[in-house]
Write an enzyme that holds these catalytic residues in place. Sequence first.
Site, short mmCIF file in Angstrom:
data_model
loop_
_atom_site.label_atom_id
_atom_site.label_comp_id
_atom_site.label_asym_id
_atom_site.label_seq_id
_atom_site.Cartn_x
_atom_site.Cartn_y
_atom_site.Cartn_z
N ASP A 10 22.91 4.95 -27.35
CA ASP A 10 22.19 6.08 -27.92
C ASP A 10 21.73 5.69 -29.31
O ASP A 10 22.54 5.51 -30.22
CB ASP A 10 23.14 7.29 -27.97
CG ASP A 10 22.53 8.52 -28.60
OD1 ASP A 10 21.36 8.47 -29.04
OD2 ASP A 10 23.24 9.54 -28.66
N ILE A 11 20.43 5.57 -29.50
CA ILE A 11 19.89 5.13 -30.78
C ILE A 11 20.27 6.08 -31.91
O ILE A 11 20.41 5.67 -33.05
CB ILE A 11 18.36 4.92 -30.70
CG1 ILE A 11 17.88 4.05 -31.85
CG2 ILE A 11 17.63 6.25 -30.60
CD1 ILE A 11 16.48 3.52 -31.68
N ASP A 34 12.06 10.54 -29.13
CA ASP A 34 11.59 11.43 -30.19
C ASP A 34 12.40 12.72 -30.22
O ASP A 34 12.91 13.14 -31.26
CB ASP A 34 10.11 11.72 -29.97
CG ASP A 34 9.44 12.42 -31.15
OD1 ASP A 34 9.95 12.34 -32.27
OD2 ASP A 34 8.38 13.03 -30.92
N TYR A 126 5.29 6.69 -21.68
CA TYR A 126 3.95 6.17 -21.88
C TYR A 126 3.59 5.08 -20.88
O TYR A 126 2.49 4.54 -20.92
CB TYR A 126 3.77 5.68 -23.31
CG TYR A 126 3.60 6.81 -24.33
CD1 TYR A 126 3.79 8.15 -23.98
CD2 TYR A 126 3.25 6.54 -25.63
CE1 TYR A 126 3.64 9.17 -24.90
CE2 TYR A 126 3.09 7.54 -26.57
CZ TYR A 126 3.28 8.86 -26.19
OH TYR A 126 3.12 9.85 -27.11
#
Length: 174
Positions: A10-11, A34, A126
Amino acid sequence: MVTVSLLQGDITSQAVDAIVNAANSSLLGGGGVDGAIHRAGGPEILAACRRLRAGALPDGLPTGGAVATTAGRLAARHVIHVVGPVHAPGQDRSHLLRSCYTQALAVADEIGARTVALPAVSAGAYGWPARDAADIALTTVLTAPTSVKEARFVLFDEAMLRVFTEALGALQPR
């Protein structure tokens, strides 16, 4: 020279100088990385992004660009927001993906960050093909001029970690 490390995790839990956020151009939160960064960091990040939109970035952050804000409640000191390109078959947009990483490192240098946690920009919603995204990310970070000492790629799942591990192995001399 920057040292690259890879891990699954988990960043938002990384205790580094700066976390790179795969943001959308509005800077006002979204899904994926984000959304996770905005949720974990709290309202301070959104407030900082709103100030940017009210001032220097009224039209949002362009694709390939980078800008830093506070990290709010995160263990990191800063969040460096980048806007990755949407993958478009038949169009070479790789320069925009490379720009995300070079601009993130340039912003890291400006704010004095020496340890940076990065996601696989554009490789999720994306639609950028994972191996190509890994090759671009790793090659760019390993060759960009920077004072960053550690670039820690924090990858969401085991499959992406495996792709980045294979890509890094192919770049390193045996």
